[in-house]
Motif scaffolding. Structure first.
Motif, PDB file in Angstrom:
ATOM      1  N   GLU A  36      41.898  46.908  40.189  1.00 16.59           N
ATOM      2  CA  GLU A  36      41.092  46.999  41.409  1.00 16.59           C
ATOM      3  C   GLU A  36      40.497  45.636  41.774  1.00 16.59           C
ATOM      4  O   GLU A  36      40.534  45.198  42.922  1.00 16.59           O
ATOM      5  CB  GLU A  36      39.933  47.994  41.208  1.00 16.59           C
ATOM      6  N   THR A  37      39.940  44.979  40.755  1.00 13.23           N
ATOM      7  CA  THR A  37      39.267  43.697  40.988  1.00 13.23           C
ATOM      8  C   THR A  37      40.252  42.633  41.441  1.00 13.23           C
ATOM      9  O   THR A  37      39.975  41.875  42.385  1.00 13.23           O
ATOM     10  CB  THR A  37      38.544  43.269  39.685  1.00 13.23           C
ATOM     11  N   MET A  38      41.419  42.589  40.793  1.00 14.22           N
ATOM     12  CA  MET A  38      42.376  41.533  41.147  1.00 14.22           C
ATOM     13  C   MET A  38      42.938  41.754  42.554  1.00 14.22           C
ATOM     14  O   MET A  38      43.159  40.801  43.294  1.00 14.22           O
ATOM     15  CB  MET A  38      43.503  41.448  40.105  1.00 14.22           C
ATOM     16  N   GLY A  50      32.848  48.759  37.471  1.00 11.00           N
ATOM     17  CA  GLY A  50      32.229  49.230  36.227  1.00 11.00           C
ATOM     18  C   GLY A  50      31.117  48.288  35.817  1.00 11.00           C
ATOM     19  O   GLY A  50      30.267  47.893  36.628  1.00 11.00           O
ATOM     20  N   GLY A  51      31.125  47.878  34.563  1.00 13.23           N
ATOM     21  CA  GLY A  51      30.087  46.997  34.056  1.00 13.23           C
ATOM     22  C   GLY A  51      30.053  45.646  34.746  1.00 13.23           C
ATOM     23  O   GLY A  51      29.043  44.938  34.668  1.00 13.23           O
ATOM     24  N   SER A  52      31.105  45.283  35.422  1.00 13.42           N
ATOM     25  CA  SER A  52      31.117  44.000  36.127  1.00 13.42           C
ATOM     26  C   SER A  52      30.545  44.112  37.536  1.00 13.42           C
ATOM     27  O   SER A  52      30.573  43.139  38.300  1.00 13.42           O
ATOM     28  CB  SER A  52      32.548  43.440  36.167  1.00 13.42           C
ATOM     29  N   GLY A 104      44.390  57.216  31.969  1.00 12.76           N
ATOM     30  CA  GLY A 104      44.541  57.339  33.422  1.00 12.76           C
ATOM     31  C   GLY A 104      45.061  56.053  34.042  1.00 12.76           C
ATOM     32  O   GLY A 104      45.903  56.071  34.948  1.00 12.76           O
ATOM     33  N   LYS A 105      44.562  54.906  33.541  1.00 14.47           N
ATOM     34  CA  LYS A 105      45.016  53.611  34.063  1.00 14.47           C
ATOM     35  C   LYS A 105      46.514  53.442  33.795  1.00 14.47           C
ATOM     36  O   LYS A 105      47.279  53.023  34.661  1.00 14.47           O
ATOM     37  CB  LYS A 105      44.301  52.463  33.339  1.00 14.47           C
ATOM     38  N   GLU A 106      46.910  53.799  32.571  1.00  8.51           N
ATOM     39  CA  GLU A 106      48.306  53.639  32.166  1.00  8.51           C
ATOM     40  C   GLU A 106      49.212  54.522  33.021  1.00  8.51           C
ATOM     41  O   GLU A 106      50.278  54.096  33.478  1.00  8.51           O
ATOM     42  CB  GLU A 106      48.382  54.063  30.697  1.00  8.51           C
ATOM     43  N   ALA A 118      34.305  38.924  39.248  1.00 11.65           N
ATOM     44  CA  ALA A 118      33.695  39.253  37.957  1.00 11.65           C
ATOM     45  C   ALA A 118      34.580  40.229  37.211  1.00 11.65           C
ATOM     46  O   ALA A 118      34.786  41.364  37.657  1.00 11.65           O
ATOM     47  CB  ALA A 118      32.312  39.881  38.194  1.00 11.65           C
ATOM     48  N   SER A 119      35.119  39.801  36.101  1.00 12.78           N
ATOM     49  CA  SER A 119      35.936  40.704  35.294  1.00 12.78           C
ATOM     50  C   SER A 119      35.993  40.173  33.873  1.00 12.78           C
ATOM     51  O   SER A 119      36.446  39.037  33.663  1.00 12.78           O
ATOM     52  CB  SER A 119      37.358  40.805  35.873  1.00 12.78           C
ATOM     53  N   LYS A 120      35.553  40.969  32.941  1.00 12.94           N
ATOM     54  CA  LYS A 120      35.575  40.519  31.545  1.00 12.94           C
ATOM     55  C   LYS A 120      37.009  40.155  31.138  1.00 12.94           C
ATOM     56  O   LYS A 120      37.252  39.117  30.557  1.00 12.94           O
ATOM     57  CB  LYS A 120      35.012  41.614  30.627  1.00 12.94           C
TER      58      LYS A 120
HETATM   59  O1  F6P Z   1      37.736  50.944  32.806  1.00  9.22           O
HETATM   60  C1  F6P Z   1      36.554  50.770  32.126  1.00  9.22           C
HETATM   61  C2  F6P Z   1      36.180  49.331  32.020  1.00  9.22           C
HETATM   62  O2  F6P Z   1      36.904  48.715  30.999  1.00  9.22           O
HETATM   63  C3  F6P Z   1      34.691  49.193  31.802  1.00  9.22           C
HETATM   64  O3  F6P Z   1      34.318  49.340  30.491  1.00  9.22           O
HETATM   65  C4  F6P Z   1      34.431  47.857  32.374  1.00  9.22           C
HETATM   66  O4  F6P Z   1      33.068  47.668  32.650  1.00  9.22           O
HETATM   67  C5  F6P Z   1      35.293  47.904  33.612  1.00  9.22           C
HETATM   68  O5  F6P Z   1      36.430  48.607  33.211  1.00  9.22           O
HETATM   69  C6  F6P Z   1      35.659  46.579  34.216  1.00  9.22           C
HETATM   70  O6  F6P Z   1      36.396  45.785  33.322  1.00  9.22           O
HETATM   71  P1  F6P Z   1      36.549  44.243  33.572  1.00  9.22           P
HETATM   72  O7  F6P Z   1      35.208  43.629  33.554  1.00  9.22           O
HETATM   73  O8  F6P Z   1      37.421  43.742  32.462  1.00  9.22           O
HETATM   74  O9  F6P Z   1      37.208  44.049  34.910  1.00  9.22           O
END
Ligand code: F6P
Length: 498
Positions: free
Chosen positions: A190-192, A132-134, A469-471, A182-184
């Motif tokens: 997915e990222t982890m 996503g944004g990351s 959907g995530k939940e 990269a993860s806020k």
């Molecule tokens: O699922 C949507 C979202 O929260 C986006 O808004 C965000 O960019 C993406 O997931 C990734 O989130 P994070 O940077 O916390 O991994």
């Protein structure tokens, strides 16, 4: 009580060609130069009366105060009680937020200097893991600006599909690879999972301390440290920077490393220039506001549901995907900022592609289909290639011809050969695609998204729609919750054996 749209709804529906015939200088009204770009709205149905009606709506919606709240660090995301301080990352915002952004950028730059000085050992490849944004922002910038200046190989991995990581790692030397996580939130599944698998890959290839090759970009630095990243390699950014607005923060690290700090700084400067334009220019000359007026004219008064962006520049091929998240995750809402029903259409569905390829795939529908799709052409006067100049000339000629053809159409007795015309388009013509202009272009889209949100009364900074959907995906691991799924879903789970 909702805002009064009656003046906008009552606007006459004069055909585009007729608008060009009217007195007055249409280009003076609707073509504006800003930040190294020409924004040409002349081939839309926007008129002086329409602009005046939208200015009235903006006043009624408290636009100026809301824009000041955005730049001043006020709570513009009420459902989460947060500010949205992405503009502070490029120097436009509350003084303390700008100072914090500078401090965090300095830290990021110091780590880049250290990497360039071999402090982390050899680095030739960067695997940036985020979603996503990351991921979308860094991917867009690196791809758009990479020609002849990329100092490292960069692979951006977002999808949890193992093929994505496998492909990224295939040609990389583990001993010279940096893993950037990269993860806020530093919790995204997915990222982890991708990050863990990348560490396994390093370990399997004889790297003794895989964590020593990891950089974390996050607004949750404690979580990154807890996960195993040394604090010196965690690059934080403020919680008040939203995920899809975060490429200006440490999330832009792969771009800053691979393209060089000066390039990243220029990107920030260009975005800051557009911020100042958005903040200080009167609505009738304010390009993000005019773009939002165009969006709303179509979605709110003409039943238009989608808008298409075509990059007539291969370097901007990732722009449509980037804009999909920016616009649809921000403004795809059914309620106003205070939770009341919106009662009118929200954001148009954003889609698009690259020209001229798209002309041979989807433009049939744009010219003759029953849907009217406002189109946006984005092109650059200066070519990005060193080929025969005829390539670039033809590229631009095609973009301009498509806009003209959509507008004028061509009448024929034979329905198959009839082009109805009156189909709107906007053209954004860059002098050249460099870091500064790209920064301004992206900031333009951010401001346009914000302007749309304010005029509709939406909060563009939350995204609860993605949570259910995530939940439910997490619920599938719990046998009790699994039993609660419908029969169709249960059978699919059973058949796939997951
Ligand atoms: O699922 C949507 C979202 O929260 C986006 O808004 C965000 O960019 C993406 O997931 C990734 O989130 P994070 O940077 O916390 O991994």
């Amino acid at each position: 009580m909702g805002a009064d749209w009656s003046a906008i709804e009552a606007l006459p529906k004069t055909p585009l060609v007729g608008l060009f015939g009217e007195k007055g200088d249409r280009l003076k009204l609707l073509a504006h130069d800003s930040c190294g770009m020409r924004f040409d709205f002349a081939k839309t149905h926007l008129t002086a009366d329409a602009i005046a009606a939208f200015e009235g709506l903006a006043r009624a919606q408290g636009f100026a105060a809301k824009r000041e709240a955005l730049f001043g660090g006020g709570i513009v995301n009420p459902s989460e009680g947060r500010a949205a301080e992405h503009t502070a990352q490029r120097g436009e915002g509350a003084a303390e937020s700008v100072a914090l952004a500078k401090m965090l950028h300095d830290r990021m730059r110091a780590l880049i200097d250290a990497i360039e000085g071999d402090a982390l050992g050899p680095v030739r490849h960067i695997v940036h893991i985020g979603i996503g944004g990351s991921a979308l922002g860094p991917d867009l910038i690196v791809d758009a600006l990479s020609s002849d200046r990329l100092r490292y190989d960069v692979a951006i991995v977002s999808n949890v599909d193992g093929i994505s990581l496998e492909n990224a790692l295939a040609d990389f030397d583990p001993a010279a690879t940096l893993i950037v996580v990269a993860s806020k939130t530093f919790t995204t599944t997915e990222t982890m999972l991708n990050a863990g698998s990348a560490l396994d890959w390093l370990a399997e290839h004889g790297i003794d301390d895989p964590y020593s090759r990891v950089i974390a970009l996050t607004a949750a630095p404690d979580k990154a440290v807890e996960w195993g990243v040394d604090e010196t390699r965690v690059l934080p950014f403020p919680e008040s920077v939203g995920g899809r607005y975060s490429l200006w923060s440490s999330i832009g690290f792969p771009a800053a490393l691979a393209l060089g700090w000066d390039c990243f700084a220029e990107l920030l400067e260009g975005a800051g220039e557009m911020d100042r334009h958005f903040r200080l220019t009167a609505p009738s000359q304010n390009v993000p506001m005019l773009a939002a007026f165009v969006d709303l004219l179509y979605t709110q008064t003409r039943g238009v549901t989608t808008r298409a962006v075509f990059a007539y520049d291969e370097r901007l091929r990732l722009l449509p995907s980037y804009l999909q998240q920016l616009e649809m995750e921000s403004n795809g809402k059914s309620v106003t900022a205070d939770g009341a029903p919106l009662g009118r259409p929200s954001a148009a569905i954003t889609w698009g592609g690259v020209g001229t390829d798209a002309q041979h795939a989807v433009f049939q529908l744009l010219h003759q289909g029953t849907h009217v799709v406002p189109v946006e052409f984005v092109a650059s006067i200066e070519a990005g290639d060193a080929m025969d100049p005829e390539h670039h000339r033809l590229l631009l000629v095609n973009a301009f011809a498509q806009g003209a053809a959509l507008m004028t159409g061509r009448a024929s007795e034979d329905g198959n050969r009839n082009y109805p015309g009156d189909r709107p388009s906007t053209t954004i013509l860059l002098d050249r695609l460099d870091a500064r202009t790209l920064g301004a272009l992206i900031a333009f889209y951010e401001a346009r998204t914000f302007a749309n949100a304010v005029l509709l009364g939406i909060n563009p900074f939350d995204q609860f729609g993605v949570e259910l959907g995530k939940e439910m995906a997490r619920g599938i691991d719990d046998p009790a919750a699994r039993a609660g799924f419908d029969v169709s879903t249960r059978m699919l789970i059973e058949r796939a054996g997951v």
